[in-house]
Design an enzyme around this catalytic site. Structure first.
Site, PDB file in Angstrom:
ATOM      1  N   HIS A 114      54.867  74.961  27.033  1.00 16.82           N
ATOM      2  CA  HIS A 114      54.957  74.218  28.295  1.00 16.82           C
ATOM      3  C   HIS A 114      53.577  74.017  28.935  1.00 16.82           C
ATOM      4  O   HIS A 114      53.185  74.775  29.830  1.00 16.82           O
ATOM      5  CB  HIS A 114      55.837  74.982  29.290  1.00 16.82           C
ATOM      6  CG  HIS A 114      57.278  75.037  28.920  1.00 16.82           C
ATOM      7  ND1 HIS A 114      58.194  74.095  29.330  1.00 16.82           N
ATOM      8  CD2 HIS A 114      57.973  75.946  28.189  1.00 16.82           C
ATOM      9  CE1 HIS A 114      59.388  74.405  28.870  1.00 16.82           C
ATOM     10  NE2 HIS A 114      59.284  75.516  28.168  1.00 16.82           N
ATOM     11  N   CYS A 168      58.930  71.790  24.318  1.00 17.72           N
ATOM     12  CA  CYS A 168      59.990  72.790  24.161  1.00 17.72           C
ATOM     13  C   CYS A 168      61.296  72.115  23.735  1.00 17.72           C
ATOM     14  O   CYS A 168      61.397  71.644  22.617  1.00 17.72           O
ATOM     15  CB  CYS A 168      60.137  73.609  25.445  1.00 17.72           C
ATOM     16  SG  CYS A 168      61.041  75.167  25.199  1.00 17.72           S
ATOM     17  N   GLU A 228      52.817  71.955  31.117  1.00 17.45           N
ATOM     18  CA  GLU A 228      53.005  71.601  32.523  1.00 17.45           C
ATOM     19  C   GLU A 228      53.104  72.823  33.433  1.00 17.45           C
ATOM     20  O   GLU A 228      53.041  72.685  34.663  1.00 17.45           O
ATOM     21  CB  GLU A 228      54.259  70.722  32.683  1.00 17.45           C
ATOM     22  CG  GLU A 228      55.586  71.438  32.607  1.00 17.45           C
ATOM     23  CD  GLU A 228      56.055  71.779  31.197  1.00 17.45           C
ATOM     24  OE1 GLU A 228      57.180  72.277  31.059  1.00 17.45           O
ATOM     25  OE2 GLU A 228      55.282  71.552  30.232  1.00 17.45           O
TER      26      GLU A 228
END
Length: 201
Positions: free
Chosen positions: A178, A78, A180
């Site tokens: 993202h 990002c 994660e």
């Protein structure tokens, strides 16, 4: 043991640390130039790219990260992707290293955040038999988009409308979303594969 640094000036660095911990990988928060010493790779998390620029400059990290990225795998998610882009709409690059042009907040405001399944064939290199060919659950939050890729850049994933959301140039990886924030570890495993397999990176 492999040790991955996570730029920890602001943004979602903890989620990357937690994902790497799940994979049994040692991590180190990077807030000063000396924190880069001995690292095998570096992740630039999401956040605010203008804040990343300001804090990285304040902490003397701009040139050290640029130097590190010349010889070590580095991954931006990002805002981290924006920080790695050579062209961010006419502004000077933050760290640079990816021969791409990006558009900030290409999908709108935070309320316009969304999740979608994308196809990433490259991930099959590290996927289990059950995972192979399975779409990746990409989470977009005020995400950028790659408007143009230059020489040497491989497109890893696009949306259905063709917009580019994941790229790789040698040992530099960038995702507009993202990984994660999901339970899917494949992108982190792929980055670790880049770190541990110089021929791939």
């Amino acid at each position: 043991m492999t040790t991955i640094g996570v730029l920890a000036l602001q943004g979602g660095f903890r989620e990357h640390e937690e994902m790497l911990a799940r994979l049994g990988v040692a991590t180190r928060k990077v807030r000063r130039a000396e924190d880069l010493d001995g690292l095998d790779g570096l992740i630039l998390p999401g956040g605010e790219s203008t804040t990343i620029r300001r804090l990285a400059s304040l902490h003397g990290l701009i040139e050290p990260v640029r130097t590190f990225a010349q010889t070590h795998p580095i991954w931006g998610t990002c805002a981290g992707l924006i920080a790695l882009a050579n062209d961010i709409g006419g502004e000077a690059p933050i760290f640079g290293g990816l021969n791409i042009r990006v558009q900030r907040n290409a999908f709108g405001r935070q309320v316009d955040s969304f999740e979608t399944a994308i196809t990433v064939p490259t991930l099959d290199a590290i996927a289990s038999e059950d995972e192979r060919g399975t779409p990746f659950p990409a989470v977009f939050i005020r995400a950028p988009v790659v408007e143009h890729v230059g020489e040497g850049v491989e497109v890893l994933a696009t949306l259905e409308d063709g917009r580019i959301v994941a790229v790789q140039q040698g040992h530099v990886l960038g995702t507009a979303f993202h990984p994660e924030l999901t339970e899917d570890t494949r992108f982190h495993r792929y980055f670790l594969h880049m770190v541990q397999s110089p021929a791939l990176a």
